[in-house]
Design a protein around this motif. Structure first.
Motif, mmCIF file in Angstrom:
data_model
loop_
_atom_site.group_PDB
_atom_site.id
_atom_site.type_symbol
_atom_site.label_atom_id
_atom_site.label_comp_id
_atom_site.label_asym_id
_atom_site.label_seq_id
_atom_site.Cartn_x
_atom_site.Cartn_y
_atom_site.Cartn_z
ATOM 1 N N SER A 5 0.855 -1.183 0.000
ATOM 2 C CA SER A 5 0.000 0.000 0.000
ATOM 3 C C SER A 5 0.892 1.234 0.000
ATOM 4 C CB SER A 5 -0.878 0.008 1.249
ATOM 5 O OG SER A 5 -0.098 0.414 2.346
ATOM 6 N N ALA A 7 0.854 3.667 1.935
ATOM 7 C CA ALA A 7 1.306 4.014 3.286
ATOM 8 C C ALA A 7 2.514 3.183 3.684
ATOM 9 C CB ALA A 7 0.162 3.791 4.277
ATOM 10 N N ASP A 253 4.315 11.385 1.137
ATOM 11 C CA ASP A 253 3.077 11.135 1.858
ATOM 12 C C ASP A 253 1.946 10.980 0.832
ATOM 13 O OD1 ASP A 253 0.875 11.098 3.454
ATOM 14 O OD2 ASP A 253 1.439 12.849 4.643
ATOM 15 N N ASP A 255 -0.802 9.183 0.673
ATOM 16 C CA ASP A 255 -2.203 9.255 1.107
ATOM 17 C C ASP A 255 -2.653 10.712 1.228
ATOM 18 O OD1 ASP A 255 -2.289 6.544 1.158
ATOM 19 O OD2 ASP A 255 -2.031 6.363 3.328
ATOM 20 N N SER A 256 -1.802 11.526 1.844
ATOM 21 C CA SER A 256 -2.153 12.944 1.963
ATOM 22 C C SER A 256 -2.229 13.596 0.582
ATOM 23 C CB SER A 256 -1.117 13.681 2.815
ATOM 24 O OG SER A 256 -1.125 13.175 4.119
ATOM 25 N N THR A 259 -5.531 12.892 -0.903
ATOM 26 C CA THR A 259 -6.577 13.692 -0.243
ATOM 27 C C THR A 259 -6.543 15.134 -0.757
ATOM 28 O OG1 THR A 259 -6.346 12.370 1.749
ATOM 29 C CG2 THR A 259 -7.379 14.524 2.013
ATOM 30 N N ASN A 344 -8.301 8.111 -6.968
ATOM 31 C CA ASN A 344 -7.195 7.416 -6.283
ATOM 32 C C ASN A 344 -5.908 7.419 -7.113
ATOM 33 O OD1 ASN A 344 -7.645 5.570 -8.245
ATOM 34 N ND2 ASN A 344 -8.403 3.931 -6.898
#
Ligand code: BGC
Length: 549
Positions: A5, A7, A253, A255-256, A259, A344
């Protein structure tokens, strides 16, 4: 493409400051016999003349020139020692007081438009002023009226006087307003605090930015038709969440970053709608590049680079290049032009992702494109989503360099204009194009070649309607501080009056604007590119890899 993943990989990733060394090493095994595509000889082909009303201008950003914006995430970033030489935006061109000198420079060079930023922290300097706006009640008109009353009188007036001076120039200098050029008030984002709940990480930015754009449109719409909502949203993501150079300083980062991209996409759509709702006045009745004239033309300024695999025969490099190209370029335009949002970032519109979504599509009146050069991608399997990283800009590629270490590559400019103009079939405005060249030895040829490349793209069918050189004057170059000089005009930063002086290339630009063409004779006679006399790497210690600019 990935086993782990994002992360996991971000957590496991090596210190990103190691990255350039890795990729530098990797680059030595490129075959030395075949010339890479960016080294192929190029001359601009036949060129079309610009259409009537073409916007010939230059661009700046509020924070980079104004000064007196000590209430921002960037001013805190400076205090944290994140800028080269500890340079401070407050010591810059002081356009908050010296703005008439900028207007004079535009007039002297016969520019017909000026792109500049309107700073949120200038209009709403305190949390209380913004809260009064944000908590306003009633219908749109009532809310916006409350917001305008809550905004700083001095701040509102500053931009009014600038816009009035532009519009009363002969010929008129058409204002183009950037609503958000990266900088936020410190009550919205403070880089000393946990960034996960602030700034672009907070979904509230979608409505905040739309509200702010509505206020700007209502305040200035009678005098302004041209808007950029967001400057280079993907550079903000890259530098703020992946390579750590901009606030809030996130590194790898992913994931951030995802977002933030979502918040930016929806913020833009909201800003577009708010501008349309609050600016209903056609300011430029005649003579613009689009007929019939409209009350507003809205876009983003999208940073687009010519991208190449480090090794054309290496399938992984090719794949990483396609992924980087999609994430940096296609994803955002597809979302706001077509309503197809790859939320995504995996390269496809999957189940549950917006497709032809009326909440997103059609939110672009022209394509705003910023072009500075090329990126060469090398595959690195561990890098999530992309599967690779850009090779450091500073590497030698057999191309002329700017003071920033960036390659000068006009051919890529023509190609990306043709590509995106054809793909989306919208008018195109070059919202930025320029070169760091303190000695002004390379800017003359840069100008001739890039404007010729643009007019070649026009000849090839692209509806080009404007060109803004970056920049009008030397200014605060983010983490590069005052080392790189992008101005058509130099600024003497040692003199309290901050005098602006035309570089020779400013007069070349004036002559191109006058004639509306670049001739073969000019291209031939322009001095050859020279090795820069100064070097301003875009990294500061502790800021991580220079990934992508
Ligand atoms: C940005 C400007 C910046 C310029 C040169 C663009 O990406 O919009 O703010 O000064 O590049 O680095």
């Amino acid at each position: 493409m990935m086993d782990s993943s994002p992360a996991d990989v971000a957590a496991d990733a090596a210190d990103p400051t190691d990255v350039p060394t890795d990729i530098e090493d990797a680059s030595v095994d490129a075959p030395s016999d075949a010339r890479p595509p960016w080294q192929q000889p190029w001359m601009p082909g036949p060129r079309a003349r610009p259409p009537a009303g073409f916007l010939w201008g230059s661009a700046t950003a509020g924070y980079q020139i104004e000064g007196q914006l000590g209430n921002t995430d960037w001013s805190i970033w400076e205090q944290l020692g994140r800028v080269t030489n500890n340079d401070r935006a407050d010591n810059g061109p002081q356009s908050f007081t010296r703005w008439m000198d900028d207007v004079r420079a535009l007039r002297e060079t016969g520019q017909t438009s000026y792109r500049f930023g309107v700073e949120w922290a200038r209009l709403f300097p305190t949390r209380a002023s913004w809260e009064a706006c944000r908590n306003a009640t009633g219908d749109n008109a009532a809310k916006i009226a409350t917001c305008r009353a809550a905004a700083s009188t001095e701040g509102k007036q500053f931009y009014h006087q600038l816009i009035d001076a532009l519009r009363s120039s002969t010929p008129r200098i058409v204002p183009m307003v950037t609503v958000h050029h990266w900088v936020m008030p410190d009550y919205i984002a403070d880089p000393r605090m946990d960034f996960r709940s602030q700034g672009w990480m907070n979904a509230r930015m979608r409505t905040d930015m739309a509200l702010y754009a509505g206020v700007v449109a209502a305040e200035y719409g009678e005098k302004v038709d041209w808007y950029v909502t967001l400057n280079e949203p993907l550079v903000l993501v890259l530098a703020g969440y992946l390579d750590g150079r901009f606030p809030p300083g996130g590194r790898l980062d992913i994931d951030s970053a995802i977002t933030v991209i979502g918040n930016l996409v929806y913020a833009h759509a909201g800003m577009y709608d708010a501008i349309k709702a609050n600016d209903r006045t056609v300011a430029e009745m005649t003579g613009g590049p689009i007929a019939p004239a409209q009350a507003s033309y809205v876009s983003i300024a999208h940073h687009i680079r010519a991208m190449f695999p480090a090794t054309a025969t290496n399938a992984n490099d090719v794949r990483a290049t396609a992924r980087a190209d999609w994430l940096n370029h296609g994803l955002f335009f597809d979302a706001i032009v077509r309503g197809n949002f790859d939320a995504n970032g995996d390269g496809r519109i999957g189940a549950g992702e917006p497709s032809n979504d009326p909440a997103l599509r059609g939110r672009v009146d022209y394509l705003g494109i910023n072009y500075y050069g090329l990126t060469v991608m090398r595959s690195i399997a561990a890098i999530p989503l992309v599967g690779g990283l850009p090779l450091a800009d500073e590497l030698e590629r057999g191309l002329p360099k700017s003071d920033f270490g960036w390659d000068i590559y006009p051919r890529g400019f023509e190609e990306i204009l043709v590509r995106f103009g054809n793909e989306y079939r919208l008018p195109v405005v070059v919202t930025e194009n320029g070169v760091a060249d303190s000695a002004d030895v390379n800017r003359p040829r840069f100008l001739y070649e890039h404007i010729a490349a643009m007019l070649s793209a026009r000849q090839r069918g692209v509806n080009l309607i404007g060109y803004y050189h970056w920049s009008t004057i030397d200014n605060f170059e983010w983490v590069g501080g005052y080392c790189p000089h992008f101005g058509l005009y130099s600024v003497d930063f040692t003199n309290p009056m901050r005098p602006r002086t035309a570089r020779p290339s400013a007069m070349i630009y004036r002559d191109i604007i006058r004639s509306g063409e670049v001739t073969d004779a000019q291209l031939t006679a322009a001095p050859a590119y020279r090795t820069p006399t100064r070097f301003c790497p875009a990294t500061v210690s502790g800021s991580g890899a220079d990934a992508g600019r």
